[in-house]
Design a protein around this motif. Sequence first.
Motif, PDB file in Angstrom:
ATOM      1  N   GLU A 177      14.475   5.329   6.903  1.00  0.00           N
ATOM      2  CA  GLU A 177      15.176   4.973   5.668  1.00  0.00           C
ATOM      3  C   GLU A 177      14.375   3.957   4.860  1.00  0.00           C
ATOM      4  O   GLU A 177      14.303   4.047   3.626  1.00  0.00           O
ATOM      5  N   LYS A 178      13.762   3.022   5.550  1.00  0.00           N
ATOM      6  CA  LYS A 178      12.922   2.033   4.870  1.00  0.00           C
ATOM      7  C   LYS A 178      11.668   2.697   4.283  1.00  0.00           C
ATOM      8  O   LYS A 178      11.245   2.390   3.161  1.00  0.00           O
ATOM      9  N   LEU A 179      11.086   3.625   5.057  1.00  0.00           N
ATOM     10  CA  LEU A 179       9.888   4.328   4.598  1.00  0.00           C
ATOM     11  C   LEU A 179      10.194   5.165   3.361  1.00  0.00           C
ATOM     12  O   LEU A 179       9.375   5.248   2.441  1.00  0.00           O
ATOM     13  N   LYS A 180      11.371   5.761   3.328  1.00  0.00           N
ATOM     14  CA  LYS A 180      11.772   6.537   2.149  1.00  0.00           C
ATOM     15  C   LYS A 180      11.811   5.651   0.901  1.00  0.00           C
ATOM     16  O   LYS A 180      11.438   6.084  -0.202  1.00  0.00           O
ATOM     17  N   GLN A 181      12.248   4.415   1.053  1.00  0.00           N
ATOM     18  CA  GLN A 181      12.291   3.494  -0.083  1.00  0.00           C
ATOM     19  C   GLN A 181      10.887   3.100  -0.542  1.00  0.00           C
ATOM     20  O   GLN A 181      10.639   2.933  -1.737  1.00  0.00           O
ATOM     21  N   ASP A 182       9.970   2.946   0.411  1.00  0.00           N
ATOM     22  CA  ASP A 182       8.630   2.457   0.088  1.00  0.00           C
ATOM     23  C   ASP A 182       7.665   3.552  -0.360  1.00  0.00           C
ATOM     24  O   ASP A 182       6.676   3.270  -1.039  1.00  0.00           O
ATOM     25  N   LEU A 183       7.936   4.804   0.037  1.00  0.00           N
ATOM     26  CA  LEU A 183       7.140   5.934  -0.456  1.00  0.00           C
ATOM     27  C   LEU A 183       7.871   6.508  -1.670  1.00  0.00           C
ATOM     28  O   LEU A 183       8.921   7.143  -1.525  1.00  0.00           O
ATOM     29  N   LYS A 184       7.335   6.281  -2.846  1.00  0.00           N
ATOM     30  CA  LYS A 184       8.053   6.556  -4.092  1.00  0.00           C
ATOM     31  C   LYS A 184       8.356   8.041  -4.304  1.00  0.00           C
ATOM     32  O   LYS A 184       9.316   8.395  -4.963  1.00  0.00           O
ATOM     33  N   ASN A 185       7.498   8.918  -3.751  1.00  0.00           N
ATOM     34  CA  ASN A 185       7.666  10.354  -3.970  1.00  0.00           C
ATOM     35  C   ASN A 185       8.022  11.022  -2.639  1.00  0.00           C
ATOM     36  O   ASN A 185       7.271  11.842  -2.106  1.00  0.00           O
ATOM     37  N   SER A 186       9.189  10.636  -2.085  1.00  0.00           N
ATOM     38  CA  SER A 186       9.549  11.130  -0.750  1.00  0.00           C
ATOM     39  C   SER A 186      11.023  11.483  -0.670  1.00  0.00           C
ATOM     40  O   SER A 186      11.837  11.020  -1.471  1.00  0.00           O
ATOM     41  N   GLU A 187      11.330  12.318   0.312  1.00  0.00           N
ATOM     42  CA  GLU A 187      12.723  12.623   0.640  1.00  0.00           C
ATOM     43  C   GLU A 187      12.882  12.573   2.144  1.00  0.00           C
ATOM     44  O   GLU A 187      11.934  12.822   2.900  1.00  0.00           O
ATOM     45  N   LEU A 188      14.090  12.222   2.594  1.00  0.00           N
ATOM     46  CA  LEU A 188      14.356  12.052   4.018  1.00  0.00           C
ATOM     47  C   LEU A 188      15.410  13.045   4.484  1.00  0.00           C
ATOM     48  O   LEU A 188      16.470  13.176   3.869  1.00  0.00           O
ATOM     49  N   ILE A 189      15.089  13.745   5.576  1.00  0.00           N
ATOM     50  CA  ILE A 189      16.037  14.664   6.214  1.00  0.00           C
ATOM     51  C   ILE A 189      16.307  14.153   7.626  1.00  0.00           C
ATOM     52  O   ILE A 189      15.370  13.825   8.368  1.00  0.00           O
ATOM     53  N   VAL A 190      17.585  14.052   7.984  1.00  0.00           N
ATOM     54  CA  VAL A 190      17.982  13.583   9.314  1.00  0.00           C
ATOM     55  C   VAL A 190      18.555  14.763  10.093  1.00  0.00           C
ATOM     56  O   VAL A 190      19.472  15.442   9.617  1.00  0.00           O
ATOM     57  N   ILE A 191      18.006  15.005  11.284  1.00  0.00           N
ATOM     58  CA  ILE A 191      18.489  16.093  12.147  1.00  0.00           C
ATOM     59  C   ILE A 191      19.379  15.486  13.235  1.00  0.00           C
ATOM     60  O   ILE A 191      18.955  14.576  13.959  1.00  0.00           O
ATOM     61  N   ILE A 241       0.838  -1.209   0.000  1.00  0.00           N
ATOM     62  CA  ILE A 241       0.000   0.000   0.000  1.00  0.00           C
ATOM     63  C   ILE A 241       0.869   1.254   0.000  1.00  0.00           C
ATOM     64  O   ILE A 241       0.581   2.234  -0.694  1.00  0.00           O
ATOM     65  N   LEU A 242       1.952   1.243   0.774  1.00  0.00           N
ATOM     66  CA  LEU A 242       2.862   2.396   0.799  1.00  0.00           C
ATOM     67  C   LEU A 242       3.380   2.709  -0.607  1.00  0.00           C
ATOM     68  O   LEU A 242       3.507   3.874  -0.992  1.00  0.00           O
ATOM     69  N   ASN A 243       3.663   1.672  -1.385  1.00  0.00           N
ATOM     70  CA  ASN A 243       4.167   1.848  -2.752  1.00  0.00           C
ATOM     71  C   ASN A 243       3.170   2.567  -3.659  1.00  0.00           C
ATOM     72  O   ASN A 243       3.557   3.162  -4.666  1.00  0.00           O
ATOM     73  N   GLN A 244       1.875   2.520  -3.294  1.00  0.00           N
ATOM     74  CA  GLN A 244       0.830   3.119  -4.140  1.00  0.00           C
ATOM     75  C   GLN A 244       0.617   4.602  -3.846  1.00  0.00           C
ATOM     76  O   GLN A 244      -0.044   5.301  -4.612  1.00  0.00           O
ATOM     77  N   ILE A 245       1.163   5.087  -2.745  1.00  0.00           N
ATOM     78  CA  ILE A 245       0.976   6.491  -2.354  1.00  0.00           C
ATOM     79  C   ILE A 245       1.860   7.386  -3.215  1.00  0.00           C
ATOM     80  O   ILE A 245       3.076   7.217  -3.255  1.00  0.00           O
ATOM     81  N   GLN A 246       1.241   8.335  -3.903  1.00  0.00           N
ATOM     82  CA  GLN A 246       1.966   9.227  -4.818  1.00  0.00           C
ATOM     83  C   GLN A 246       2.168  10.635  -4.253  1.00  0.00           C
ATOM     84  O   GLN A 246       2.921  11.426  -4.809  1.00  0.00           O
ATOM     85  N   THR A 247       1.495  10.957  -3.152  1.00  0.00           N
ATOM     86  CA  THR A 247       1.599  12.301  -2.562  1.00  0.00           C
ATOM     87  C   THR A 247       3.055  12.620  -2.198  1.00  0.00           C
ATOM     88  O   THR A 247       3.732  11.782  -1.599  1.00  0.00           O
ATOM     89  N   PRO A 248       3.546  13.805  -2.542  1.00  0.00           N
ATOM     90  CA  PRO A 248       4.901  14.190  -2.127  1.00  0.00           C
ATOM     91  C   PRO A 248       5.013  14.193  -0.599  1.00  0.00           C
ATOM     92  O   PRO A 248       4.218  14.839   0.091  1.00  0.00           O
ATOM     93  N   CYS A 249       5.997  13.465  -0.071  1.00  0.00           N
ATOM     94  CA  CYS A 249       6.164  13.327   1.374  1.00  0.00           C
ATOM     95  C   CYS A 249       7.570  13.756   1.788  1.00  0.00           C
ATOM     96  O   CYS A 249       8.563  13.315   1.195  1.00  0.00           O
ATOM     97  N   LEU A 250       7.631  14.594   2.811  1.00  0.00           N
ATOM     98  CA  LEU A 250       8.898  14.974   3.425  1.00  0.00           C
ATOM     99  C   LEU A 250       9.015  14.220   4.745  1.00  0.00           C
ATOM    100  O   LEU A 250       8.178  14.373   5.626  1.00  0.00           O
ATOM    101  N   LEU A 251      10.038  13.390   4.876  1.00  0.00           N
ATOM    102  CA  LEU A 251      10.274  12.629   6.099  1.00  0.00           C
ATOM    103  C   LEU A 251      11.383  13.321   6.889  1.00  0.00           C
ATOM    104  O   LEU A 251      12.461  13.579   6.348  1.00  0.00           O
ATOM    105  N   ILE A 252      11.121  13.619   8.143  1.00  0.00           N
ATOM    106  CA  ILE A 252      12.130  14.246   8.999  1.00  0.00           C
ATOM    107  C   ILE A 252      12.333  13.362  10.223  1.00  0.00           C
ATOM    108  O   ILE A 252      11.361  12.981  10.880  1.00  0.00           O
TER     109      ILE A 252
END
Length: 281
Positions: free
Chosen positions: A236-250, A211-222
């Motif tokens: 990091e795993k979620l970034k791989q499964d959400l096709k339109n996402s980017e990950l920022i680590v603080i 289901i995560l693979n089907q989500i197209q909404t742009p997602c910012l992961l922090i």
Amino acid sequence: MEQDVLTGYKPVNDTNVYYEFYPNQSSDKTFVLLHGFLSSTFTYRHLISLLKKDYQVLSVDLPPFGKSAKSNRYVYSYKNLAETVIKLTELFGLKKMVFIGHSMGGQIVLNILHMRQEIADKAILLCSSAYLKRAKMPLVLTSYLPYFHRFVKYWFARTGVKRNLQDALYNHSIINEEMINGYLEPFLKDEIFMALTRMIRDREGDLPRKILNQIQTPCLLIWGDHDKSIPLKFGEKLKQDLKNSELIVIRETGHALPEERPMEIFEYIKGFMEKSQMAAE
């Protein structure tokens, strides 16, 4: 132009949902804020003070948390919580929203994106819950025992708000009486523990990879690099499964991002919004 906050309750899905709404007539963007487990809209107080200057903001106390009703008849599944949030936004007449979810709230945002992708412009997931399985059957069955809610209350009393905050924060120096009291206040009455007992039974597992693979909404992961509750590997795993996402680590940050890093989060959100707008043009 920024206006005063509107607070109150709206009956949704046979329960009373508490909200804080910050109108802003100069903005066509509305941020919808969803908190995590054992939390409330209180956790967003610093981020709200930054967001409301540029955007319209709706912050929600997810049942049974915060000031929302604590009913043992409400179905506390992520699917029903997502439907409750969707119906609340419809009562406000909101369109094309940007959803922000922290921890468990992030999983509810993902459910909203799965169910009604068209209502979301973008999503920001702060140390989002992911890949968590449903409670094991022995615990679910045990929750039907009379007075089980007293065991839930005993567990909460043993762990304590201050210890939970210490586990969630990298920087313990920011813990003060206001913070402790803000998180403790909703748990001073027994009704919350009865509702949490019901939640043990109702909560399904987190959304599967398919289901995560089907989500197209742009997602910012922090994510905080010292998150003990939901470690960075899940981000990091979620970034791989959400096709339109980017990950920022603080760096040097724990799980409670809205408490520790509201200014940094706000700057990343502004950059995410501006980048998306430039891409659209």
